[in-house]
Design an enzyme around this catalytic site. Structure first.
Site, PDB file in Angstrom:
ATOM      1  N   SER A  40       0.801  -1.221   0.000  1.00  0.00           N
ATOM      2  CA  SER A  40       0.000   0.000   0.000  1.00  0.00           C
ATOM      3  C   SER A  40       0.832   1.269   0.000  1.00  0.00           C
ATOM      4  CB  SER A  40      -0.934   0.007   1.214  1.00  0.00           C
ATOM      5  OG  SER A  40      -0.188  -0.128   2.422  1.00  0.00           O
ATOM      6  N   GLY A  77      -1.851  -4.310   1.038  1.00  0.00           N
ATOM      7  CA  GLY A  77      -1.960  -5.506   1.868  1.00  0.00           C
ATOM      8  C   GLY A  77      -1.068  -6.652   1.462  1.00  0.00           C
ATOM      9  N   ASN A 106       3.908  -5.607   5.681  1.00  0.00           N
ATOM     10  CA  ASN A 106       2.720  -6.375   6.077  1.00  0.00           C
ATOM     11  C   ASN A 106       3.092  -7.708   6.712  1.00  0.00           C
ATOM     12  OD1 ASN A 106       0.514  -4.629   5.291  1.00  0.00           O
ATOM     13  ND2 ASN A 106       1.154  -4.985   3.184  1.00  0.00           N
ATOM     14  N   ASP A 190      -4.734   6.671  10.069  1.00  0.00           N
ATOM     15  CA  ASP A 190      -4.379   5.328  10.532  1.00  0.00           C
ATOM     16  C   ASP A 190      -2.946   5.254  11.062  1.00  0.00           C
ATOM     17  OD1 ASP A 190      -2.786   5.399   8.253  1.00  0.00           O
ATOM     18  OD2 ASP A 190      -3.960   3.924   7.151  1.00  0.00           O
ATOM     19  N   HIS A 193      -0.124   5.002   6.791  1.00  0.00           N
ATOM     20  CA  HIS A 193       0.052   5.414   5.399  1.00  0.00           C
ATOM     21  C   HIS A 193       0.322   6.915   5.309  1.00  0.00           C
ATOM     22  CE1 HIS A 193      -2.387   1.680   5.193  1.00  0.00           C
ATOM     23  NE2 HIS A 193      -1.539   1.429   4.203  1.00  0.00           N
TER      24      HIS A 193
END
Length: 216
Positions: A40, A77, A106, A190, A193
């Site tokens: 991502s 992801g 991830n 979040d 990012h």
């Protein structure tokens, strides 16, 4: 009077040699391709299309008058296992001159074994090199709550793979972003990012590591 097929061919050949006929030539212009296989952080998660560091890389290449294209094969992801499984088909399709591998974050977020992450990255490097591509491996770091030893081991595995496989290395993609004094202002809610404003900084990290690979 109609000409035979053989006479027509002779006439076309004679005309072409005389410069009177230009026969169409279907030649596809080729340029070196840069393949980005990431997650991502490279897939513009939460961003307006065209504002992520990979899109900015395309603009930088144009500004520098470097005739190279970019294929962004990043998936939000994705893990190193996913990238490893997707890579052979991507190499066959795009035949890149350079492969940028931006994966591993991830794996850490999911608590996957570091040894598996290391094996996957090493295999991606070997597969890319076997296809004739140069490789830039991009490292990542995890938040401090994972524990000091885990953090150090995770950050170190990228350099370990790069040394073992002879690839170029960017130790930390988010340098100047994740460790900036104003880091909270550079991330989406979040806290994982980066915002659009951070992506020029990210490209500023990638470019010095990538540029030498383009001139080889």
């Amino acid at each position: 009077m109609s000409l035979s097929r053989r006479d027509c061919i002779k006439q076309l050949a004679a005309s072409a040699l005389a410069g009177l006929v230009v026969l169409p030539v279907r030649a596809q212009a080729t340029r070196p391709m840069i393949l980005v296989v990431g997650d991502s952080l490279s897939a513009e998660y939460g961003l307006q299309r065209g504002s992520g560091w990979v899109a900015l890389l395309e603009k930088r290449l144009a500004q520098e008058k470097i005739a190279a294209g970019v294929v962004n094969a990043s998936i939000s992801g994705d893990t190193t296992s996913g990238g490893r499984s997707r890579l052979p088909a991507l190499l066959a399709q795009h035949k890149p001159a350079v492969v940028i591998v931006e994966l591993g974050g991830n794996d850490a977020l999911r608590g996957l074994p570091l040894a598996m992450t290391e094996r996957n990255l090493a295999e991606m490097a070997r597969t890319s090199k076997a296809a004739g591509a140069r490789v830039l491996l991009i490292g990542m770091q995890v938040p401090p709550n994972y524990g000091r030893q885990y953090n150090e081991d995770f950050a170190a595995l990228f350099g370990k793979v790069a040394r073992a496989e002879g690839t170029a290395l960017l130790p930390f993609l988010l340098k100047g972003v994740g460790d900036a004094p104003n880091a909270s202002e550079l991330f989406q809610p979040d806290r994982i990012h980066p915002k659009e404003a951070a992506h020029p900084i990210i490209l500023g990290n990638v470019w010095p590591a990538l540029r030498p690979l383009l001139s080889k």
